[in-house]
Design a protein around this motif. Sequence first.
Motif, PDB file in Angstrom:
ATOM      1  N   ALA A 377       0.743  -1.080   0.026  1.00  8.61           N
ATOM      2  CA  ALA A 377      -0.019  -0.114   0.006  1.00  8.61           C
ATOM      3  C   ALA A 377       0.925   1.351   0.015  1.00  8.61           C
ATOM      4  O   ALA A 377       0.505   2.251   0.510  1.00  8.61           O
ATOM      5  N   GLU A 378       1.850   1.098  -0.535  1.00 10.84           N
ATOM      6  CA  GLU A 378       2.953   2.434  -0.680  1.00 10.84           C
ATOM      7  C   GLU A 378       2.501   3.453  -0.988  1.00 10.84           C
ATOM      8  O   GLU A 378       2.701   4.721  -0.697  1.00 10.84           O
ATOM      9  N   CYS A 379       1.576   3.395  -2.261  1.00 16.04           N
ATOM     10  CA  CYS A 379       1.010   4.682  -2.887  1.00 16.04           C
ATOM     11  C   CYS A 379       0.237   5.427  -1.827  1.00 16.04           C
ATOM     12  O   CYS A 379       0.031   6.537  -2.197  1.00 16.04           O
ATOM     13  N   MET A 380      -0.591   4.640  -1.126  1.00 16.46           N
ATOM     14  CA  MET A 380      -1.354   5.388  -0.449  1.00 16.46           C
ATOM     15  C   MET A 380      -0.504   6.001   0.772  1.00 16.46           C
ATOM     16  O   MET A 380      -0.910   7.300   1.256  1.00 16.46           O
ATOM     17  N   ARG A 381       0.347   5.508   1.248  1.00 18.11           N
ATOM     18  CA  ARG A 381       0.988   6.015   2.096  1.00 18.11           C
ATOM     19  C   ARG A 381       1.793   7.301   1.648  1.00 18.11           C
ATOM     20  O   ARG A 381       2.034   8.169   2.267  1.00 18.11           O
ATOM     21  N   VAL A 382       2.352   7.287   0.331  1.00 15.64           N
ATOM     22  CA  VAL A 382       3.136   8.568  -0.379  1.00 15.64           C
ATOM     23  C   VAL A 382       2.192   9.760  -0.321  1.00 15.64           C
ATOM     24  O   VAL A 382       2.647  10.662   0.055  1.00 15.64           O
ATOM     25  N   GLU A 383       0.864   9.506  -0.568  1.00 14.71           N
ATOM     26  CA  GLU A 383      -0.168  10.414  -0.676  1.00 14.71           C
ATOM     27  C   GLU A 383      -0.549  11.055   0.558  1.00 14.71           C
ATOM     28  O   GLU A 383      -0.891  12.099   0.709  1.00 14.71           O
ATOM     29  N   MET A 384      -0.877   9.869   1.579  1.00 14.52           N
ATOM     30  CA  MET A 384      -1.443  10.651   2.882  1.00 14.52           C
ATOM     31  C   MET A 384      -0.619  10.710   4.043  1.00 14.52           C
ATOM     32  O   MET A 384      -1.347  11.313   5.076  1.00 14.52           O
ATOM     33  N   GLU A 385       0.399  10.057   4.150  1.00 18.17           N
ATOM     34  CA  GLU A 385       1.185   9.942   5.384  1.00 18.17           C
ATOM     35  C   GLU A 385       1.302  11.369   5.986  1.00 18.17           C
ATOM     36  O   GLU A 385       1.238  11.772   7.048  1.00 18.17           O
ATOM     37  N   ASP A 386       1.980  12.260   4.977  1.00 24.21           N
ATOM     38  CA  ASP A 386       2.208  13.719   5.452  1.00 24.21           C
ATOM     39  C   ASP A 386       1.041  14.490   6.345  1.00 24.21           C
ATOM     40  O   ASP A 386       1.052  15.010   7.044  1.00 24.21           O
ATOM     41  N   GLY A 443      16.658 -14.217   2.190  1.00 21.17           N
ATOM     42  CA  GLY A 443      16.349 -14.756   1.317  1.00 21.17           C
ATOM     43  C   GLY A 443      14.657 -14.465   1.116  1.00 21.17           C
ATOM     44  O   GLY A 443      14.235 -14.810  -0.015  1.00 21.17           O
ATOM     45  N   TYR A 444      14.197 -13.745   1.794  1.00 21.04           N
ATOM     46  CA  TYR A 444      12.581 -13.443   1.817  1.00 21.04           C
ATOM     47  C   TYR A 444      12.226 -12.093   1.398  1.00 21.04           C
ATOM     48  O   TYR A 444      11.009 -11.736   1.466  1.00 21.04           O
ATOM     49  N   CYS A 445      13.391 -11.066   0.938  1.00 20.34           N
ATOM     50  CA  CYS A 445      12.830 -10.099   0.389  1.00 20.34           C
ATOM     51  C   CYS A 445      12.124 -10.184  -0.694  1.00 20.34           C
ATOM     52  O   CYS A 445      12.821 -10.795  -1.694  1.00 20.34           O
ATOM     53  N   PRO A 446      11.003  -9.649  -0.783  1.00 19.01           N
ATOM     54  CA  PRO A 446      10.151 -10.156  -2.093  1.00 19.01           C
ATOM     55  C   PRO A 446      10.661  -9.280  -3.180  1.00 19.01           C
ATOM     56  O   PRO A 446      11.283  -7.853  -3.109  1.00 19.01           O
ATOM     57  N   ASP A 447      10.528  -9.645  -4.623  1.00 12.59           N
ATOM     58  CA  ASP A 447      10.709  -8.894  -5.818  1.00 12.59           C
ATOM     59  C   ASP A 447       9.917  -7.712  -5.772  1.00 12.59           C
ATOM     60  O   ASP A 447       8.735  -7.646  -5.520  1.00 12.59           O
ATOM     61  N   PRO A 448      10.556  -6.424  -5.812  1.00 15.51           N
ATOM     62  CA  PRO A 448       9.774  -5.026  -5.624  1.00 15.51           C
ATOM     63  C   PRO A 448       8.833  -5.055  -6.869  1.00 15.51           C
ATOM     64  O   PRO A 448       7.837  -4.271  -6.359  1.00 15.51           O
ATOM     65  N   SER A 449       8.833  -5.540  -8.058  1.00 17.93           N
ATOM     66  CA  SER A 449       7.832  -5.435  -8.867  1.00 17.93           C
ATOM     67  C   SER A 449       6.668  -6.181  -8.701  1.00 17.93           C
ATOM     68  O   SER A 449       5.690  -6.102  -9.295  1.00 17.93           O
ATOM     69  N   LEU A 450       6.693  -7.342  -7.753  1.00 15.34           N
ATOM     70  CA  LEU A 450       5.716  -8.099  -7.480  1.00 15.34           C
ATOM     71  C   LEU A 450       4.807  -7.383  -6.112  1.00 15.34           C
ATOM     72  O   LEU A 450       3.880  -8.201  -5.734  1.00 15.34           O
ATOM     73  N   THR A 451       5.254  -6.288  -5.463  1.00 16.56           N
ATOM     74  CA  THR A 451       4.875  -5.896  -4.371  1.00 16.56           C
ATOM     75  C   THR A 451       3.577  -4.999  -4.383  1.00 16.56           C
ATOM     76  O   THR A 451       2.659  -5.139  -3.617  1.00 16.56           O
ATOM     77  N   PRO A 452       3.291  -4.411  -5.419  1.00 16.07           N
ATOM     78  CA  PRO A 452       2.246  -3.571  -5.563  1.00 16.07           C
ATOM     79  C   PRO A 452       1.047  -4.169  -5.451  1.00 16.07           C
ATOM     80  O   PRO A 452       0.743  -5.169  -6.081  1.00 16.07           O
ATOM     81  N   ASP A 453      -0.168  -3.631  -4.762  1.00 13.43           N
ATOM     82  CA  ASP A 453      -1.520  -4.343  -4.693  1.00 13.43           C
ATOM     83  C   ASP A 453      -2.009  -3.416  -6.060  1.00 13.43           C
ATOM     84  O   ASP A 453      -2.415  -2.329  -6.059  1.00 13.43           O
ATOM     85  N   THR A 454      -2.485  -4.209  -6.987  1.00 13.23           N
ATOM     86  CA  THR A 454      -3.188  -3.740  -8.225  1.00 13.23           C
ATOM     87  C   THR A 454      -4.629  -3.007  -7.869  1.00 13.23           C
ATOM     88  O   THR A 454      -5.121  -2.243  -8.658  1.00 13.23           O
ATOM     89  N   ASP A 455      -4.987  -3.198  -6.719  1.00 12.54           N
ATOM     90  CA  ASP A 455      -6.166  -2.759  -6.308  1.00 12.54           C
ATOM     91  C   ASP A 455      -5.753  -1.185  -5.482  1.00 12.54           C
ATOM     92  O   ASP A 455      -7.110  -0.534  -5.345  1.00 12.54           O
ATOM     93  N   ILE A 456      -4.842  -1.119  -5.229  1.00 11.23           N
ATOM     94  CA  ILE A 456      -4.461   0.162  -4.599  1.00 11.23           C
ATOM     95  C   ILE A 456      -3.685   1.282  -5.668  1.00 11.23           C
ATOM     96  O   ILE A 456      -4.032   2.335  -5.270  1.00 11.23           O
ATOM     97  N   GLY A 457      -2.898   0.712  -6.401  1.00 12.47           N
ATOM     98  CA  GLY A 457      -2.218   1.840  -7.030  1.00 12.47           C
ATOM     99  C   GLY A 457      -0.858   1.077  -7.880  1.00 12.47           C
ATOM    100  O   GLY A 457      -0.730  -0.047  -7.779  1.00 12.47           O
ATOM    101  N   GLY A 458      -0.228   1.929  -8.429  1.00 13.95           N
ATOM    102  CA  GLY A 458       0.776   1.600  -9.208  1.00 13.95           C
ATOM    103  C   GLY A 458       2.157   1.265  -8.450  1.00 13.95           C
ATOM    104  O   GLY A 458       1.939   1.043  -6.997  1.00 13.95           O
ATOM    105  N   PHE A 459       3.164   1.191  -8.764  1.00 10.90           N
ATOM    106  CA  PHE A 459       4.445   1.118  -8.051  1.00 10.90           C
ATOM    107  C   PHE A 459       4.955   2.082  -7.332  1.00 10.90           C
ATOM    108  O   PHE A 459       5.546   3.404  -8.125  1.00 10.90           O
ATOM    109  N   CYS A 460       5.106   2.229  -6.162  1.00 10.92           N
ATOM    110  CA  CYS A 460       5.444   3.520  -5.266  1.00 10.92           C
ATOM    111  C   CYS A 460       6.466   3.113  -4.483  1.00 10.92           C
ATOM    112  O   CYS A 460       7.205   4.047  -3.786  1.00 10.92           O
ATOM    113  N   ALA A 461       7.039   1.815  -4.182  1.00 12.31           N
ATOM    114  CA  ALA A 461       7.919   1.456  -2.943  1.00 12.31           C
ATOM    115  C   ALA A 461       9.219   1.232  -3.570  1.00 12.31           C
ATOM    116  O   ALA A 461       9.850   0.361  -3.820  1.00 12.31           O
ATOM    117  N   PHE A 462       9.847   2.423  -3.824  1.00 17.11           N
ATOM    118  CA  PHE A 462      11.463   2.503  -4.218  1.00 17.11           C
ATOM    119  C   PHE A 462      12.304   1.875  -3.006  1.00 17.11           C
ATOM    120  O   PHE A 462      11.929   1.903  -1.681  1.00 17.11           O
TER     121      PHE A 462
END
Length: 533
Positions: A377-386, A443-462
Amino acid sequence: MGCLIVISLHLIMPLLLWSFTPDHVNGDFPTTLQGPFAPISAPLASKYFTGNAIDLPADDDQVGRNVEGFQPEQISVSLSSNYDSVWVSWITGDSQVVYDEPDSVASVVQYGVSGYAMDYEARGYSTVYTQLYPFEGLQNYTSGIIHHVRLTGLEPATLYQYQCGDPSIEAMSSVFYFRTMPVSSPTDYPPRIAVVGDLGLTQNSSTTVDHILTNHADLVVLVGGLSYADMYLTNGTSSDCYAFSFSDTPIHETYQPRWDCWGRLMQTLTANVPTMVIGGKHEIEPQVDDQIFVSYSSRFAFPSEESGSSSTLYYSFNAGGIHFVMLSPYTAFDRSSDQYKWLETDLYNVDRGQTPWLIAAWHPSWYSTFREQYRAAECMRVEMEDLLYSYGVDIVFNGHVHAYERSNRVYNYTLDPCGPVYITVGAGGSREMMAITHADDPGYCPDPSLTPDTDIGGFCAFNFTSGSISAGKFCWDQQPEYSAYRETSFGHGILEVKNDTYALWSWHRNLEFAEFAGDIVYIVREPERCLRG
């Protein structure tokens, strides 16, 4: 496990809560003033871990229909925006029967202060919803008649008794009870607020409900993940995994009768304790014409209009000296969206002199360190956390991750004494596998490209840009310093706000007596230091 493991006293010797008094503060338990705390990962022990949960079958006594005709069932009470009003909701009639005129069955609540006659009467409205699919072979659904009645002019902190139904056809419920919230003031709070997510409809769900009742909750907050009806095809065939289930079907199906089963299981709680819900991923339930959240929006009453919201997906309400904002990542949340503008206005209008505590809740966590849903849910955090930080939100409750985790005060992944405490409570009883591994386990850090939830937004977790052990990386190399405590177990949490400064938070595992706490801490406000809104 590749992370710091510390066994603290509260893992060895759970604490009994019933000895507390409303004036008890900062006596025996740690406070956030002593933080930030060194990260703790509870060891995965068979005593606490049960893996998958098994759904209750439709013929189980806890979920079967036990009323006749138009007698009410699936009864629930929810709050309006303030103490002097509540909603009572229920369902009459069978599903799959099309009611051309749902208002042919009256929506009536008879009520009064407990111990006196139920001389007051309120009338509301009724509705029916459908779950329709634009493909052959999929079974559509029509609900029973759903009734919503708003009671107004109530006294604060008062026990009421009520019956609901249609007295003209002798279809009234048994007598139930609810207690109104205290007035909004810095000295008045509901004694115990239960918080849980991802309940589902399993034996673990039933245990969680029983434990909440045992812990005498005065208010329940459900942070999404309710019936899990979308874990079924329309013909009632089930699956063990939402993400990978039914890939050959033209649309993600949902078996709506599971909602009716869930409402029956919950009635012992929801008919007597005001319960507030927020929609999660499992409540999206897409259908014809791209409609979503239809069952969720129809079955529950929300104080949306009273709190100035145009949507059932986000709203606010007061519970004594606490102001809750309920948000959603499943509708637009960017800074030009209706939700963001509503939130900005709502926060601006909060009177911290009357409601010192500011609590936010939504489904997916921003600060979970488990591999499951990591930074989804990183895209939501980027928009609303501030915005949340600028108005001094004290606590954030989330679900979605099927585990328990409590953070230190944090802002933008950095320890901050003025940031909120984030608490993930997505372990109410979901049938899906519990979260076990952490993103910081080797060994359990996920592939960044697979982390976004498509129901929430695009890729924001850099990758992180700061931090001695995280800079330039997508995951930490050990349990992050903002993560104070995490464990894998089913359970629920209890929040006890003592005054305008101290609130006691405790986590209760299903496999222990309900009264015992596996994690406990005083969350302390520092308004002189931190309040900026």
